[in-house]
Design a protein around this motif. Sequence first.
Motif, mmCIF file in Angstrom:
data_model
loop_
_atom_site.group_PDB
_atom_site.id
_atom_site.type_symbol
_atom_site.label_atom_id
_atom_site.label_comp_id
_atom_site.label_asym_id
_atom_site.label_seq_id
_atom_site.Cartn_x
_atom_site.Cartn_y
_atom_site.Cartn_z
ATOM 1 N N PRO A 129 -10.656 -3.588 -0.023
ATOM 2 C CA PRO A 129 -9.469 -3.814 -1.015
ATOM 3 C C PRO A 129 -9.890 -4.007 -2.498
ATOM 4 C CG PRO A 129 -10.042 -5.818 0.107
ATOM 5 C CD PRO A 129 -11.158 -4.828 0.696
ATOM 6 N N ILE A 150 -6.908 -3.863 6.027
ATOM 7 C CA ILE A 150 -7.365 -3.042 4.775
ATOM 8 C C ILE A 150 -8.878 -3.295 4.585
ATOM 9 C CG2 ILE A 150 -7.023 -5.074 3.128
ATOM 10 C CD1 ILE A 150 -6.312 -2.619 1.181
ATOM 11 N N GLY A 153 -4.218 -7.962 5.463
ATOM 12 C CA GLY A 153 -4.431 -6.863 5.952
ATOM 13 C C GLY A 153 -3.447 -6.326 6.894
ATOM 14 N N MET A 186 0.798 -1.157 0.085
ATOM 15 C CA MET A 186 -0.101 -0.052 -0.150
ATOM 16 C C MET A 186 0.886 1.168 -0.175
ATOM 17 S SD MET A 186 -3.320 -0.008 -0.061
ATOM 18 C CE MET A 186 -4.020 1.160 0.847
ATOM 19 N N ALA A 202 -0.754 -2.684 4.677
ATOM 20 C CA ALA A 202 -1.390 -3.809 4.110
ATOM 21 C C ALA A 202 -0.397 -4.032 2.703
ATOM 22 C CB ALA A 202 -2.704 -3.510 3.665
ATOM 23 N N THR A 253 -8.561 1.238 2.174
ATOM 24 C CA THR A 253 -8.462 2.064 3.082
ATOM 25 C C THR A 253 -7.564 1.297 4.195
ATOM 26 O OG1 THR A 253 -10.752 2.782 2.925
ATOM 27 C CG2 THR A 253 -9.621 3.289 4.868
ATOM 28 N N ASP A 254 -6.398 1.851 4.414
ATOM 29 C CA ASP A 254 -5.598 1.147 5.388
ATOM 30 C C ASP A 254 -4.789 2.606 6.165
ATOM 31 O OD1 ASP A 254 -3.372 0.130 6.716
ATOM 32 O OD2 ASP A 254 -2.239 -0.601 5.112
ATOM 33 N N THR A 304 -13.561 -5.936 5.378
ATOM 34 C CA THR A 304 -12.496 -5.592 6.020
ATOM 35 C C THR A 304 -11.859 -6.610 6.687
ATOM 36 O OG1 THR A 304 -14.141 -3.627 6.620
ATOM 37 C CG2 THR A 304 -11.922 -4.277 8.085
#
Length: 312
Positions: free
Chosen positions: A225, A222, A220, A174, A299, A293-294, A240
């Motif tokens: 994804p 994350i 994860g 990421m 991730a 979103t992390d 998630t």
Amino acid sequence: MPLAEGEFKLTYSANGVHPGAAFTFGTVRSGYYLLDDFEVKDTDVTSGDAPLPREDGVRHGQDYTTGAVITFEVGVDTVDDGDTLLERHGANLDAVSVMKQAWDAKAVRDRMATPAVLSTTQGGRARRWYGRPRQCAKAASKLTRQGYTPVVATFATAHTGSFDDVEQSVRVDMAPPPHRGIKGPLKEPLSMVGEGTVRVPGEITVRGNRPAWPVITITGPISQPVCELVGKWKFGLNLTLAAGEKVTVDPRPWARTVLRGSGSVAGLITRGSPLLEDLLIPTGRQDFVLRGTDATATAFMTVAWRDAYAYL
């Protein structure tokens, strides 16, 4: 031990009381040598052709193939395994039994969507097929008591073409890699620190002459994804993953699964994602990107593939 030129190896894992196999054949050193060149025959095409109404001709539809059948004529040779006729005969019966046991493949026949692997080296190229061993029949022969028996065996593949025996993979994070910077105090000439990369993170080169199937593993933490093959497709999941939790997308024909642990999450594929059957990587240079979103930026995903070929 790597396969010698012209050798084959049939492998699959054990399943409960049913043993696995790692059976090598095809050359004199193996004791199971080919009597003729092996044959790879694609099965008939299932066509979607339809006749034109009230006129001559046909409208071609979508056509499908169901894999290939590989046929071997094998000489099982134990002539040098005994000093007497009885010893050679006994050794040959044992050798034929070993081959028939490997070809029986009860360990994979008991499981759905579980192929065996047939590997070979031809022309210096290491290739493999996925499928299941089928026929294995001893041909009538008066030489069995002398220590020699011909056997005909077939292997039904789950696909057409073959795959590179060596799997390749790339890790895509990421967070971007650290950038090179300027080292102070500044003096002429200025120097840069840090090693330059030979490729962009997520960049791969797919060889062969057919698109390849990727196996995508996202780790994860994350949320939402998305695995993107830049300019080709985006595959997203409405879920998630906690730190260290994984989801694996395997679109290969004999698998077609999306698993978090041992449970399927195929129902969480986002709208607009390609069908698993269309999740292919074209040949040539390609770029993968992981989105989602992390907050920790830790991730990552791993994309693994085998180059695919129309023949060998």
